[in-house]
Design a protein around this motif. Structure first.
Motif, mmCIF file in Angstrom:
data_model
loop_
_atom_site.group_PDB
_atom_site.id
_atom_site.type_symbol
_atom_site.label_atom_id
_atom_site.label_comp_id
_atom_site.label_asym_id
_atom_site.label_seq_id
_atom_site.Cartn_x
_atom_site.Cartn_y
_atom_site.Cartn_z
ATOM 1 N N MET A 1 1.809 19.824 1.253
ATOM 2 C CA MET A 1 1.208 18.235 0.791
ATOM 3 C C MET A 1 2.074 17.129 1.576
ATOM 4 S SD MET A 1 1.830 16.629 -2.985
ATOM 5 C CE MET A 1 0.987 18.110 -3.927
ATOM 6 N N ASP A 2 1.173 16.368 2.035
ATOM 7 C CA ASP A 2 1.582 15.106 2.943
ATOM 8 C C ASP A 2 2.405 14.096 1.807
ATOM 9 O OD1 ASP A 2 -0.131 13.621 2.028
ATOM 10 O OD2 ASP A 2 -1.461 13.833 3.576
ATOM 11 N N ALA A 3 3.248 13.391 2.466
ATOM 12 C CA ALA A 3 3.950 12.202 1.562
ATOM 13 C C ALA A 3 3.187 11.499 0.637
ATOM 14 C CB ALA A 3 4.593 11.382 2.687
ATOM 15 N N LEU A 4 1.951 10.767 1.111
ATOM 16 C CA LEU A 4 1.162 10.109 0.028
ATOM 17 C C LEU A 4 0.536 10.996 -0.670
ATOM 18 C CD1 LEU A 4 0.013 7.212 -0.347
ATOM 19 C CD2 LEU A 4 -1.895 7.515 1.542
ATOM 20 N N ALA A 5 0.018 12.053 -0.342
ATOM 21 C CA ALA A 5 -0.682 12.980 -1.546
ATOM 22 C C ALA A 5 0.425 13.459 -2.718
ATOM 23 C CB ALA A 5 -1.091 14.354 -0.775
ATOM 24 N N GLU A 6 1.776 13.334 -2.146
ATOM 25 C CA GLU A 6 2.738 13.682 -2.988
ATOM 26 C C GLU A 6 2.761 12.607 -4.167
ATOM 27 O OE1 GLU A 6 7.738 13.615 -2.756
ATOM 28 O OE2 GLU A 6 6.601 14.252 -1.139
ATOM 29 N N LEU A 7 2.999 11.216 -3.566
ATOM 30 C CA LEU A 7 2.933 10.116 -4.385
ATOM 31 C C LEU A 7 1.874 10.071 -5.321
ATOM 32 C CD1 LEU A 7 4.351 7.414 -5.159
ATOM 33 C CD2 LEU A 7 2.717 6.419 -3.406
ATOM 34 N N VAL A 8 0.575 10.181 -5.059
ATOM 35 C CA VAL A 8 -0.573 10.097 -5.645
ATOM 36 C C VAL A 8 -0.441 11.190 -6.937
ATOM 37 C CG1 VAL A 8 -3.216 10.386 -5.847
ATOM 38 C CG2 VAL A 8 -1.985 9.455 -4.049
ATOM 39 N N GLU A 9 -0.069 12.363 -6.530
ATOM 40 C CA GLU A 9 0.091 13.474 -7.401
ATOM 41 C C GLU A 9 1.292 13.184 -8.624
ATOM 42 O OE1 GLU A 9 -0.815 17.272 -9.095
ATOM 43 O OE2 GLU A 9 -1.709 16.280 -7.498
ATOM 44 N N SER A 10 2.056 12.410 -8.167
ATOM 45 C CA SER A 10 3.287 12.175 -9.227
ATOM 46 C C SER A 10 3.110 11.140 -10.221
ATOM 47 C CB SER A 10 4.484 12.017 -8.284
ATOM 48 O OG SER A 10 4.446 10.735 -7.480
ATOM 49 N N LEU A 11 2.014 10.311 -9.903
ATOM 50 C CA LEU A 11 1.772 9.393 -10.943
ATOM 51 C C LEU A 11 0.322 9.661 -11.586
ATOM 52 C CD1 LEU A 11 3.151 6.491 -8.626
ATOM 53 C CD2 LEU A 11 3.883 7.166 -10.956
ATOM 54 N N PRO A 12 0.039 8.786 -12.768
ATOM 55 C CA PRO A 12 -1.238 9.043 -13.286
ATOM 56 C C PRO A 12 -2.336 8.525 -12.420
ATOM 57 C CG PRO A 12 0.424 8.058 -14.928
ATOM 58 C CD PRO A 12 1.066 8.016 -13.373
ATOM 59 N N ALA A 13 -3.720 8.890 -12.645
ATOM 60 C CA ALA A 13 -4.803 8.652 -12.106
ATOM 61 C C ALA A 13 -4.943 7.151 -12.004
ATOM 62 C CB ALA A 13 -6.075 9.407 -12.607
ATOM 63 N N GLY A 14 -5.301 6.546 -10.686
ATOM 64 C CA GLY A 14 -5.469 4.978 -10.933
ATOM 65 C C GLY A 14 -4.296 4.354 -10.730
ATOM 66 N N VAL A 15 -2.927 4.721 -10.654
ATOM 67 C CA VAL A 15 -1.778 4.077 -10.365
ATOM 68 C C VAL A 15 -1.776 3.809 -8.823
ATOM 69 C CG1 VAL A 15 0.740 4.141 -10.690
ATOM 70 C CG2 VAL A 15 -0.839 4.684 -12.551
ATOM 71 N N VAL A 16 -2.061 4.628 -8.102
ATOM 72 C CA VAL A 16 -1.808 4.466 -6.682
ATOM 73 C C VAL A 16 -3.129 4.112 -6.063
ATOM 74 C CG1 VAL A 16 -1.136 5.639 -4.742
ATOM 75 C CG2 VAL A 16 0.050 6.292 -6.739
ATOM 76 N N VAL A 17 -3.094 2.947 -5.229
ATOM 77 C CA VAL A 17 -4.422 2.593 -4.774
ATOM 78 C C VAL A 17 -4.153 2.883 -3.113
ATOM 79 C CG1 VAL A 17 -5.637 0.587 -3.985
ATOM 80 C CG2 VAL A 17 -4.750 0.876 -6.336
ATOM 81 N N THR A 18 -5.176 3.423 -2.536
ATOM 82 C CA THR A 18 -4.976 3.700 -0.995
ATOM 83 C C THR A 18 -6.193 3.279 -0.328
ATOM 84 O OG1 THR A 18 -5.884 5.846 -1.458
ATOM 85 C CG2 THR A 18 -3.572 5.553 -1.411
ATOM 86 N N ASP A 19 -7.077 2.984 -1.108
ATOM 87 C CA ASP A 19 -8.519 2.349 -0.445
ATOM 88 C C ASP A 19 -8.169 0.985 0.172
ATOM 89 O OD1 ASP A 19 -11.457 2.215 -0.302
ATOM 90 O OD2 ASP A 19 -10.879 0.165 -1.016
ATOM 91 N N GLY A 20 -8.378 0.723 1.569
ATOM 92 C CA GLY A 20 -8.293 -0.366 2.310
ATOM 93 C C GLY A 20 -8.764 -1.807 2.003
ATOM 94 N N ASP A 21 -9.833 -1.837 1.553
ATOM 95 C CA ASP A 21 -10.395 -2.886 0.840
ATOM 96 C C ASP A 21 -9.697 -3.456 -0.362
ATOM 97 O OD1 ASP A 21 -12.305 -2.712 2.832
ATOM 98 O OD2 ASP A 21 -13.946 -2.185 1.647
ATOM 99 N N ARG A 22 -9.330 -2.424 -1.438
ATOM 100 C CA ARG A 22 -8.766 -2.892 -2.617
ATOM 101 C C ARG A 22 -7.037 -3.248 -2.053
ATOM 102 N NH1 ARG A 22 -9.225 2.152 -6.334
ATOM 103 N NH2 ARG A 22 -8.150 0.840 -8.004
ATOM 104 N N ILE A 23 -6.369 -2.797 -1.078
ATOM 105 C CA ILE A 23 -5.142 -3.005 -0.760
ATOM 106 C C ILE A 23 -4.908 -4.339 -0.144
ATOM 107 C CG2 ILE A 23 -3.469 -2.316 1.293
ATOM 108 C CD1 ILE A 23 -3.821 0.519 0.815
ATOM 109 N N GLU A 24 -6.220 -4.741 0.427
ATOM 110 C CA GLU A 24 -5.946 -6.199 1.282
ATOM 111 C C GLU A 24 -5.340 -7.228 0.323
ATOM 112 O OE1 GLU A 24 -6.878 -8.299 4.556
ATOM 113 O OE2 GLU A 24 -6.929 -6.071 4.381
ATOM 114 N N LYS A 25 -5.959 -7.275 -0.722
ATOM 115 C CA LYS A 25 -5.508 -8.352 -1.813
ATOM 116 C C LYS A 25 -4.013 -8.529 -2.066
ATOM 117 C CE LYS A 25 -6.109 -6.908 -6.527
ATOM 118 N NZ LYS A 25 -6.984 -7.146 -7.877
ATOM 119 N N TYR A 26 -3.418 -7.286 -1.820
ATOM 120 C CA TYR A 26 -1.917 -7.030 -2.169
ATOM 121 C C TYR A 26 -1.151 -7.349 -0.841
ATOM 122 C CZ TYR A 26 -3.303 -5.263 -6.434
ATOM 123 O OH TYR A 26 -3.815 -5.016 -7.658
#
Length: 453
Positions: A1-26
């Protein structure tokens, strides 16, 4: 499991955002720092446990973490870092008021206005009131030790912080302080985190002191011929009085507000002083009379006083409206410099000279009662030459404040936009001490790297 997948797996659905367009505002806060990076992901934490999970993951993989509140910061303190993690607390908004202890137990994403509203239901008041109080979060207020319009009499955020829960750089959650009014057990670690801009830990809960509800007795508005004259009136007032509000707007600010939202302001005035007194009974009358006399002695052409709360609030709203009104004129580089009150006239004169030298419009508004000014450097959109002049003016204004025994930031924080001038204010010994504290609490240097230091 790569690092980012590990983070996503460790938190509830929807908590981790990886989509570029949604990241932009942050990527940016309100300062629109042009050097903001692109994060690997955004974690929209819902509780302290999720904050711990995210920070521990970042520590394991030696990745930077930029804590973020409502994104209203004005110094680039929440600018994203390339390849790092933005940890936003915007979903953590719970507020609980204890009317007996007179405290509010608040999660960091709660807005300042909502804390005020919750306190008001119990006849209480949370005084710190940045002009952005309707959109800024308590976590961000704690991170920058925010002030506001009432701080001349009632102090800034640190004066109201009784307790904090903080996630440290290794993911440890510590509880500091509590609902106790007096507590001197151990080192005063609590206040170390107030104003630390997310470089020492991530606040997940704050216990904020409340006070009995304020009753404003009178509002005074004075039209003065120049900003220097207005500053001299402020100095005279502060020699003997501490009103509950003492604000200044210069002529460009007045005109920008009137153009943005007509309110009947006197656009011919060189400056407007907006003051309030919440002293009881005859003391309010005496305070207003003394302020009126100081304004007239400084050359005020008109001094208007009202005891109508709604009418008074209109003038306060005009003062709060300055930044959005001036933003219409161009891109802004927002300053936040302060000096001892007696040197306020020298500071406003220095800013005027810098504006003239660089051929720039620099409206100035001020929490004048405590010497904190906000020069707003206007850069015409698309004018690269003006942007270069603005950068030079930005630095010169900070150093002008330092030369007057002042500060490069009174309430917005150092962030990334002001850190170049910090050594000039603090000196190398204090900078070295600051680095030692940072290294002790964040040895990997993952918490908000690039901010402050």
């Amino acid at each position: 499991m790569d690092a980012l997948a590990e983070l996503v797996e460790s938190l509830p659905a929807g908590v981790v955002v990886t989509d570029g367009d949604r990241i932009e505002k942050y990527r940016w806060d309100r300062s629109q720092d042009p050097h903001a990076g692109t994060p690997l992901a955004v974690v929209r934490a819902e509780d302290a446990g999720q904050v711990q999970t995210a920070v521990r993951w970042a520590a394991r993989h030696d990745l930077p973490v930029v804590p973020r509140g409502a994104g209203t910061g004005l110094s680039g303190g929440a600018s994203a870092v390339d390849g790092g993690l933005v940890l936003t607390l915007e979903r953590m908004t719970a507020i609980e008021v204890d009317p007996v202890c007179q405290v509010a137990v608040v999660e960091p994403g709660a807005l300042n206005k909502d804390v005020k509203a919750a306190a008001a239901k119990h006849g209480l008041w949370y005084p710190p009131d940045p002009s952005s109080y309707e959109i800024c979060s308590i976590g961000g207020n704690v991170a920058t030790n925010a002030g506001g319009l009432c701080c001349v009499k009632y102090g800034v955020t640190t004066d109201y912080v009784l307790g904090l829960d903080v996630v440290l750089a290794d993911g440890t959650l510590v509880t500091l302080g509590g609902t106790r009014i007096k507590d001197v057990a151990g080192l005063s670690l609590l206040k170390l985190f107030v104003g630390s801009e997310g470089t020492l830990g991530v606040v997940t809960r704050a216990i904020m002191r409340l006070v009995p509800a304020q009753v404003v007795g009178a509002t005074l508005v004075a039209a003065l011929p120049t900003m220097t004259a207005a500053a001299e009136a402020v100095v005279a007032i502060r020699r003997s009085l501490r009103p509950s509000m003492l604000e200044l707007m210069d002529q460009p600010s007045i005109r920008a507000v009137e153009a943005h939202r007509p309110m009947g302001l006197d656009t011919s005035a060189g400056a407007l002083l907006v003051a309030q007194s919440d002293a009881p009974g005859s003391a309010c009358t005496a305070e207003v009379e003394a302020m009126s006399a100081a304004c007239r002695a400084a050359g005020a052409g008109e001094v208007f006083v009202t005891t109508d709360a709604d009418e008074g609030e209109l003038f306060v709203q005009a003062r709060r409206m300055v930044i959005p009104a001036v933003e219409v004129l161009g891109e802004l580089m927002l300053e936040d410099v302060g000096v001892p009150v007696p040197r306020l006239p020298e500071l406003v004169d220095a800013v005027a000279r810098i504006a003239e030298r660089h051929d720039l419009l620099i409206p100035v508004v001020a929490h004048a009662g405590d010497g904190n000014t906000h020069p707003l450097i206007v850069v015409p959109r698309g004018d690269d030459a003006a942007k270069l002049r603005a950068l030079a003016a930005f630095e010169e204004i900070m150093h002008a404040a330092i030369a007057l025994d002042g500060t490069i930031t009174g309430e917005h924080g150092v962030g990334r936009t002001k850190k170049s001038a910090l050594p000039a204010q603090l000196g190398e010994d204090v900078m070295a001490l600051t680095r030692r504290v940072k290294d002790a609490l964040d040895p990997q240097g993952i918490l908000n790297p690039g901010a402050v230091l």
